[in-house]
Design an enzyme around this catalytic site. Structure first.
Site, PDB file in Angstrom:
ATOM      1  CD  GLU A  69      -2.504   1.734   0.161  1.00  0.00           C
ATOM      2  OE1 GLU A  69      -2.666   2.489  -0.414  1.00  0.00           O
ATOM      3  OE2 GLU A  69      -3.467   0.620   0.013  1.00  0.00           O
ATOM      4  CG  ASP A 118      -7.901   4.963  -9.632  1.00  0.00           C
ATOM      5  OD1 ASP A 118      -8.640   5.249 -10.806  1.00  0.00           O
ATOM      6  OD2 ASP A 118      -7.819   6.246  -8.736  1.00  0.00           O
ATOM      7  CE  LYS A 122     -11.185  12.523 -17.147  1.00  0.00           C
ATOM      8  NZ  LYS A 122     -10.287  13.902 -16.047  1.00  0.00           N
ATOM      9  CB  THR A 192     -11.552  -5.439  -0.741  1.00  0.00           C
ATOM     10  OG1 THR A 192     -13.230  -4.319  -1.472  1.00  0.00           O
ATOM     11  CG2 THR A 192     -11.312  -6.547  -0.760  1.00  0.00           C
ATOM     12  CE1 TYR A 194     -13.985   2.446  -1.667  1.00  0.00           C
ATOM     13  CE2 TYR A 194     -11.830   1.831  -1.675  1.00  0.00           C
ATOM     14  CZ  TYR A 194     -12.525   2.799  -1.926  1.00  0.00           C
ATOM     15  OH  TYR A 194     -11.535   3.652  -1.608  1.00  0.00           O
ATOM     16  CD  GLU A 195     -15.657  -8.759  -2.296  1.00  0.00           C
ATOM     17  OE1 GLU A 195     -16.582  -9.061  -2.854  1.00  0.00           O
ATOM     18  OE2 GLU A 195     -14.883  -8.558  -2.069  1.00  0.00           O
TER      19      GLU A 195
END
Length: 213
Positions: A69, A118, A122, A192, A194-195
């Site tokens: 990390e 991430d 773009k 996780t 986020y999961e």
């Protein structure tokens, strides 16, 4: 996602060198010396607050794990969990995941996890995606023969891109799921942060597992 600075982070990191490395070049090729037992090594690139890697280390004591990390606040939060748990098969690496070849020797790693990276949506940022060919080349170097790559995301665009990128690079796809939490083939899954958040909202979680030839 950038976390707020933690005033206590630097002091905590400095106080626990047995659990965390901030100069990883000194251990390249010798990571097993950081663990109580020499076992297959699995790393997570971008570990966030550490829910996944800590729970994996608890659930699978027959493997050694490294949380990679780059955010000081995030790695400090993982370290706080590790100080409390004192897992003998978990180490932390405070470093940029874009430089894996500087931290790991060829064939030193058995498996790599990429969780909710991430998406860099773009086109001009394509080279920053962790499944871009330059990253895959690094993974191939540090992974052992037949080394495995596991990838989870809630972003369909990034998932589709990753399927194409991995296939074009020559990886063999072992598993693909468009709805991980409702896939009857799945018998083991550590979430996780986020999961858990996205799944609770009803969003599908995408996963692929692959290996290098």
């Amino acid at each position: 996602m950038r976390l707020r600075n933690k005033p206590w982070a630097k002091e905590l990191i400095a106080a626990h060198p047995a659990y965390i490395l901030v100069r990883p070049e000194t251990i390249k090729g010798h990571w097993q010396t950081r663990f109580e037992t020499e076992q297959p090594l699995r790393i997570e690139i971008g570990s966030g607050k550490g829910q996944f890697i800590v729970e994996m280390a608890k659930a699978l004591p027959q493997f050694n794990f490294i949380a990679v990390e780059v955010q000081e606040a995030a790695i400090a939060m993982i370290l706080k969990k590790q100080v409390a748990a004192q897992l003998p098969n978990l180490q932390l690496l405070y470093a940029n995941g874009a430089d894996l070849g500087d931290y790991f020797a060829p064939d030193e790693v058995a498996q790599i996890y990429l969780n909710f990276s991430d998406p860099w949506p773009k086109t001009r940022h394509e080279k920053r995606r962790l499944t871009y060919q330059s990253f895959l080349r690094q993974y191939q170097t540090i992974l052992q023969p037949q080394g495995k790559l596991a990838f989870k995301t809630d972003n369909l665009g990034l998932f589709e891109y990753s399927l194409v990128s991995l296939s074009q690079f020559g990886l063999i796809l072992d598993f693909v799921s468009l709805d991980l939490h409702h896939d009857p083939r799945v018998t083991f899954n550590i979430e996780t942060e986020y999961e858990t958040k996205f799944a609770t909202k009803g969003q599908p979680i995408y996963q692929l597992k692959a290996h290098f030839k």
